[in-house]
Structures are given as C-alpha cells and as structure tokens.
Design a protein around this motif. Structure first.
Motif, PDB file in Angstrom:
ATOM      1  N   THR A   1       4.025   0.103 -21.600  1.00 53.63           N
ATOM      2  CA  THR A   1       3.263   0.910 -20.658  1.00 53.63           C
ATOM      3  C   THR A   1       2.016   0.152 -20.228  1.00 53.63           C
ATOM      4  O   THR A   1       1.678  -0.901 -20.775  1.00 53.63           O
ATOM      5  CB  THR A   1       2.863   2.248 -21.295  1.00 53.63           C
ATOM      6  OG1 THR A   1       2.088   1.987 -22.479  1.00 53.63           O
ATOM      7  CG2 THR A   1       4.089   3.057 -21.677  1.00 53.63           C
ATOM      8  N   ASP A   2       1.305   0.675 -19.234  1.00 53.72           N
ATOM      9  CA  ASP A   2       0.071   0.034 -18.777  1.00 53.72           C
ATOM     10  C   ASP A   2      -0.911  -0.069 -19.937  1.00 53.72           C
ATOM     11  O   ASP A   2      -1.107   0.897 -20.686  1.00 53.72           O
ATOM     12  CB  ASP A   2      -0.556   0.844 -17.644  1.00 53.72           C
ATOM     13  CG  ASP A   2       0.344   0.939 -16.427  1.00 53.72           C
ATOM     14  OD1 ASP A   2       1.313   0.154 -16.347  1.00 53.72           O
ATOM     15  OD2 ASP A   2       0.084   1.790 -15.558  1.00 53.72           O
ATOM     16  N   ASN A   3      -1.555  -1.221 -20.077  1.00 54.02           N
ATOM     17  CA  ASN A   3      -2.477  -1.432 -21.185  1.00 54.02           C
ATOM     18  C   ASN A   3      -3.461  -2.552 -20.871  1.00 54.02           C
ATOM     19  O   ASN A   3      -3.212  -3.393 -19.999  1.00 54.02           O
ATOM     20  CB  ASN A   3      -1.704  -1.742 -22.472  1.00 54.02           C
ATOM     21  CG  ASN A   3      -0.907  -3.032 -22.371  1.00 54.02           C
ATOM     22  OD1 ASN A   3      -1.415  -4.117 -22.640  1.00 54.02           O
ATOM     23  ND2 ASN A   3       0.356  -2.933 -21.939  1.00 54.02           N
ATOM     24  N   GLY A   4      -4.569  -2.545 -21.564  1.00 58.07           N
ATOM     25  CA  GLY A   4      -5.592  -3.554 -21.324  1.00 58.07           C
ATOM     26  C   GLY A   4      -5.242  -4.914 -21.885  1.00 58.07           C
ATOM     27  O   GLY A   4      -5.730  -5.938 -21.384  1.00 58.07           O
ATOM     28  N   ALA A   5      -4.396  -4.954 -22.926  1.00 60.58           N
ATOM     29  CA  ALA A   5      -4.065  -6.230 -23.560  1.00 60.58           C
ATOM     30  C   ALA A   5      -3.354  -7.170 -22.594  1.00 60.58           C
ATOM     31  O   ALA A   5      -3.645  -8.372 -22.543  1.00 60.58           O
ATOM     32  CB  ALA A   5      -3.211  -5.986 -24.807  1.00 60.58           C
TER      33      ALA A   5
ATOM     34  N   LEU B   1     -14.565   3.329 -24.473  1.00 61.06           N
ATOM     35  CA  LEU B   1     -13.494   2.457 -24.944  1.00 61.06           C
ATOM     36  C   LEU B   1     -13.965   1.012 -25.053  1.00 61.06           C
ATOM     37  O   LEU B   1     -13.610   0.300 -26.003  1.00 61.06           O
ATOM     38  CB  LEU B   1     -12.288   2.541 -24.003  1.00 61.06           C
ATOM     39  CG  LEU B   1     -11.470   3.837 -24.050  1.00 61.06           C
ATOM     40  CD1 LEU B   1     -10.384   3.821 -22.987  1.00 61.06           C
ATOM     41  CD2 LEU B   1     -10.863   4.056 -25.429  1.00 61.06           C
ATOM     42  N   VAL B   2     -14.770   0.556 -24.093  1.00 69.37           N
ATOM     43  CA  VAL B   2     -15.331  -0.796 -24.168  1.00 69.37           C
ATOM     44  C   VAL B   2     -16.168  -0.940 -25.431  1.00 69.37           C
ATOM     45  O   VAL B   2     -16.057  -1.925 -26.177  1.00 69.37           O
ATOM     46  CB  VAL B   2     -16.171  -1.113 -22.910  1.00 69.37           C
ATOM     47  CG1 VAL B   2     -16.960  -2.411 -23.108  1.00 69.37           C
ATOM     48  CG2 VAL B   2     -15.277  -1.228 -21.682  1.00 69.37           C
TER      49      VAL B   2
ATOM     50  N   SER C   1      -5.062   1.152 -13.423  1.00 65.06           N
ATOM     51  CA  SER C   1      -4.287   1.199 -12.181  1.00 65.06           C
ATOM     52  C   SER C   1      -3.736   2.579 -11.871  1.00 65.06           C
ATOM     53  O   SER C   1      -3.471   2.897 -10.716  1.00 65.06           O
ATOM     54  CB  SER C   1      -3.144   0.190 -12.232  1.00 65.06           C
ATOM     55  OG  SER C   1      -2.220   0.543 -13.238  1.00 65.06           O
ATOM     56  N   CYS C   2      -3.542   3.420 -12.915  1.00 65.86           N
ATOM     57  CA  CYS C   2      -2.949   4.729 -12.668  1.00 65.86           C
ATOM     58  C   CYS C   2      -3.514   5.751 -13.644  1.00 65.86           C
ATOM     59  O   CYS C   2      -4.651   6.178 -13.496  1.00 65.86           O
ATOM     60  CB  CYS C   2      -1.426   4.639 -12.762  1.00 65.86           C
ATOM     61  SG  CYS C   2      -0.568   6.142 -12.209  1.00 65.86           S
ATOM     62  N   ASP C   3      -2.737   6.139 -14.640  1.00 69.77           N
ATOM     63  CA  ASP C   3      -3.147   7.242 -15.512  1.00 69.77           C
ATOM     64  C   ASP C   3      -3.326   6.825 -16.963  1.00 69.77           C
ATOM     65  O   ASP C   3      -3.260   7.653 -17.863  1.00 69.77           O
ATOM     66  CB  ASP C   3      -2.153   8.397 -15.410  1.00 69.77           C
ATOM     67  CG  ASP C   3      -0.741   7.997 -15.800  1.00 69.77           C
ATOM     68  OD1 ASP C   3      -0.435   6.791 -15.805  1.00 69.77           O
ATOM     69  OD2 ASP C   3       0.071   8.895 -16.101  1.00 69.77           O
ATOM     70  N   GLU C   4      -3.504   5.541 -17.230  1.00 64.47           N
ATOM     71  CA  GLU C   4      -3.887   5.071 -18.553  1.00 64.47           C
ATOM     72  C   GLU C   4      -5.152   4.238 -18.434  1.00 64.47           C
ATOM     73  O   GLU C   4      -5.259   3.386 -17.537  1.00 64.47           O
ATOM     74  CB  GLU C   4      -2.791   4.222 -19.199  1.00 64.47           C
ATOM     75  CG  GLU C   4      -1.755   5.011 -19.969  1.00 64.47           C
ATOM     76  CD  GLU C   4      -0.452   5.134 -19.220  1.00 64.47           C
ATOM     77  OE1 GLU C   4       0.382   5.949 -19.638  1.00 64.47           O
ATOM     78  OE2 GLU C   4      -0.284   4.438 -18.212  1.00 64.47           O
TER      79      GLU C   4
ATOM     80  N   LEU D   1      -6.288   2.363 -25.900  1.00 65.59           N
ATOM     81  CA  LEU D   1      -5.594   2.933 -24.752  1.00 65.59           C
ATOM     82  C   LEU D   1      -5.749   4.443 -24.788  1.00 65.59           C
ATOM     83  O   LEU D   1      -5.502   5.078 -25.819  1.00 65.59           O
ATOM     84  CB  LEU D   1      -4.108   2.566 -24.777  1.00 65.59           C
ATOM     85  CG  LEU D   1      -3.265   3.053 -23.597  1.00 65.59           C
ATOM     86  CD1 LEU D   1      -3.677   2.318 -22.323  1.00 65.59           C
ATOM     87  CD2 LEU D   1      -1.784   2.854 -23.869  1.00 65.59           C
ATOM     88  N   TYR D   2      -6.158   5.003 -23.654  1.00 73.11           N
ATOM     89  CA  TYR D   2      -6.234   6.455 -23.528  1.00 73.11           C
ATOM     90  C   TYR D   2      -5.271   6.886 -22.432  1.00 73.11           C
ATOM     91  O   TYR D   2      -5.364   6.437 -21.295  1.00 73.11           O
ATOM     92  CB  TYR D   2      -7.645   6.925 -23.185  1.00 73.11           C
ATOM     93  CG  TYR D   2      -7.732   8.437 -23.072  1.00 73.11           C
ATOM     94  CD1 TYR D   2      -7.913   9.214 -24.210  1.00 73.11           C
ATOM     95  CD2 TYR D   2      -7.574   9.074 -21.851  1.00 73.11           C
ATOM     96  CE1 TYR D   2      -7.955  10.599 -24.120  1.00 73.11           C
ATOM     97  CE2 TYR D   2      -7.609  10.462 -21.751  1.00 73.11           C
ATOM     98  CZ  TYR D   2      -7.801  11.213 -22.891  1.00 73.11           C
ATOM     99  OH  TYR D   2      -7.827  12.578 -22.802  1.00 73.11           O
ATOM    100  N   SER D   3      -4.329   7.771 -22.786  1.00 73.61           N
ATOM    101  CA  SER D   3      -3.353   8.261 -21.823  1.00 73.61           C
ATOM    102  C   SER D   3      -3.796   9.599 -21.257  1.00 73.61           C
ATOM    103  O   SER D   3      -4.257  10.478 -21.987  1.00 73.61           O
ATOM    104  CB  SER D   3      -1.983   8.409 -22.487  1.00 73.61           C
ATOM    105  OG  SER D   3      -1.060   9.027 -21.607  1.00 73.61           O
ATOM    106  N   GLN D   4      -3.624   9.776 -19.953  1.00 76.42           N
ATOM    107  CA  GLN D   4      -3.995  11.014 -19.280  1.00 76.42           C
ATOM    108  C   GLN D   4      -2.807  11.985 -19.153  1.00 76.42           C
ATOM    109  O   GLN D   4      -2.862  12.923 -18.353  1.00 76.42           O
ATOM    110  CB  GLN D   4      -4.530  10.698 -17.880  1.00 76.42           C
ATOM    111  CG  GLN D   4      -5.759   9.821 -17.851  1.00 76.42           C
ATOM    112  CD  GLN D   4      -6.178   9.478 -16.431  1.00 76.42           C
ATOM    113  OE1 GLN D   4      -5.571   9.916 -15.457  1.00 76.42           O
ATOM    114  NE2 GLN D   4      -7.208   8.658 -16.289  1.00 76.42           N
TER     115      GLN D   4
END
Length: 340
Positions: free
Chosen positions: A296-300, A58-59, A9-12, A29-32
C-alpha cells in the motif's frame, strides 16, 4: 546520507527515514480508512484535512524513534504526483517547509516510481532490468524498467484499474469499504467450480487490459439469484488473477526481462501472488513482492526512491520553498536523474 520521505497522495499518511548505509531507520503510516468508510470511498477534501493533522506528529515520531534530529538529515523527499491534488499539496507544503527550515534540499518523487522500487527495501539481490506489474486502485500497468528513470509502459488497463474493479465489485456484493480486502476474504469461502466469469482481452494480442466488463458480468450473475455471494467473489478474483497472470507472462516473453516485480496495493492479494509465483517459476524468472505493509502507499518507498535519485546525482532545489504538485504525472515523462 539520511533522507526523510513523506507520502500523501491519497488516503494514507506515510513518513519514513532511510539511511544509505543502514537502510530503513523508522517508518509510520496512518490510514484514513475509518474516516472515509462512512462515505463508501475517499472524500478528497477530508483526506487533505486529515493529512494536515497527522503529518507533523508522524514526522516527530519517526525522528524520535530513529534518534535523529532534523538538522542531521541530508534531504526531504515527498510525493509530487500523481494523486489527489489537495493531498499532494499538503505533503509538498510540509516537506518543503521542513527542508527550508533545516537548510537542506527537497525533492519531489513520482508515486509510481516509489511503488516499483519498493522491493529494494529488502536485501534481495534485485537489480535492473526487470518487468513490473503495477497493480493498485488507480493503476494497472506493465512496465519494462531498464534502469532508474528509464521506464517503458508496454501495457495498461484501458478502463478500470484492477483495484478499482475489486472495490466496485465488492460494492455490488454489499461489502464494506475498502472493498478489495473484504472481497478477497469472502472469496476464500467460495467454490471455484460454481461460476466462471470472462477473462477480458485474452483473446486478442497485446498487453493492454480491461476490467470494467467484469463488473457487468458480476451484476448479471447476481441478478440471476442462483449464485452464492462467496462463489461470485471467488469467480471474480480468479478472473482478474488469470488475466493479470497471462498478460504478465506475455510481457516477460516480449521484453525477455530476467526478473519480475509486482507492486501496488493489489500485490498483497494472496491469490494473485500465488498465481504470479507459479507462472514466474514456469518461466524460469524470479519474482519480487514488497512486504504487504509496503504494498500500500507508504513513506518508506518514497524515501527510498528519493534516496536512489539523490545518490545518482539528481539535482534538487534549495532556498525558498516552491510548492507544486501534479495530479496527473504519466510515468513515461520520468527520466533518469538530472545530474548537475
């Protein structure tokens, strides 16, 4: 049921695998942060391009860690909004393409629903209904969550979100990006009795909030050149915390909710956590926070939200990929799962 979740959605860039029986199998998780730090904020075009680079590796990493093949999955879910449109479309394109290639359904998930369900990643005994304090860089909201998809927005910030105010105040103090965590670290060195800033909108009824005026108060204090930066940071953090705690207390009384959930990136702030825990204890209600890594934003959280909806019978689309995303998607427009 095994679900792959994708968050962009944003920068993660977040990717996770969740199993209905075994729980969270793997997540990455990769943070930008480093990418955007030089600009002092998120650059949407750069965010989208970086998601393109990071997503498929990452997938692959998540599937390898879990020992799962794509054809073993039951669905792919992804953040459909709200957020940066280009970043959202990147995740949607990858998610729907993978789902189409594997011959499984795909489902768009609301970003904020992911956040408010994040505490369910832990086995805490939490269940509906509950009150949610959603507090992040983009949103500060009080939500009465009655059931999955049944959410009543009862209060929100009328201007800057709390996290946004943290970042802007950090910039006034000459701190780096992201400003929120840097301000919190500086505030630990400050004196509580050195400066008191206003607690906005506590002198009026209702549950709406406002934080833009606090930035003006900080600027005025800094211009006087009599306060140490760490004392100003402490005063700002305490003003935000006191405001959020009091508004949340009023929300608990208004809704008579039996539990409190605190979600979003600012939920990781230790001062806010302590204030909310003390208030909830006085009110006699349990309070639930996601682990800091899931604030924070995350896929989980996206994988979990999608799994919950699929388990409830949510209808999904199959066939050729239909890529769509919504930069603006009010939580009030969500509904309980649409069952076929």
């Amino acid at each position: 049921m095994i679900v792959l979740g994708i968050e962009t959605s944003c920068d993660e860039t977040g990717v996770a695998l969740i199993d209905a029986d075994r729980g969270l199998l793997a997540h990455r998780l990769y943070s930008q942060t480093d990418l955007h730090a030089v600009y002092g904020g998120v650059v949407p075009e750069l965010a989208s391009r970086d998601h393109i680079q990071r997503l498929l590796p990452l997938v692959s990493a998540v599937l390898d860690e879990a020992g799962v093949d794509g054809h073993d999955l039951d669905a792919v879910v992804y953040t459909g909004g709200p957020g940066l449109l280009g970043a959202l479309l990147t995740g949607a394109s990858v998610a729907r393409s993978l789902a189409w290639g594997w011959g499984i359904p795909a489902l768009a998930v609301h970003h904020l629903e992911g956040h408010l369900l994040a505490p369910f990643l832990e086995d805490t005994g939490l269940d509906f209904p509950f009150l949610v304090l959603q507090v992040s860089g983009g949103h500060t909201q009080l939500i009465h969550a009655r059931a999955l998809g049944d959410y009543d927005l009862i209060g929100e910030s009328i201007d800057d979100a709390a996290g946004e105010a943290f970042d802007k105040t950090a910039k006034l103090l000459g701190l780096g990006y992201p400003g929120g965590p840097a301000l919190a670290r500086l505030a630990e060195q400050g004196r509580s009795d050195a400066l008191r800033l206003p607690r906005p909108m506590l002198d009026r009824p209702g549950l709406d909030m406002s934080f833009s005026g606090l930035k003006t108060a900080v600027l005025t204090a800094l211009k006087k050149q009599v306060y140490r930066p760490e004392d100003v940071a402490r005063a700002f953090e305490e003003a935000v915390t006191d405001t959020l705690v009091e508004k949340t207390r009023r929300g608990l009384e208004q809704t008579e909710a039996p539990a409190l959930v605190v979600a979003g990136g600012v939920a990781a702030n230790t001062t806010l956590r302590a204030g909310l825990k003390a208030m909830a204890q006085r009110q006699g209600v349990p309070v639930y926070f996601p682990r800091p890594e899931f604030c924070t934003d995350n896929g989980a959280m996206i994988a979990l939200a999608g799994l919950r909806r699929l388990q409830a019978g949510q209808v999904t689309e199959t066939g050729a990929p239909v890529v769509a995303a919504r930069a603006r998607w009010p939580l009030a427009e969500l509904a309980p799962p649409a069952v076929a």
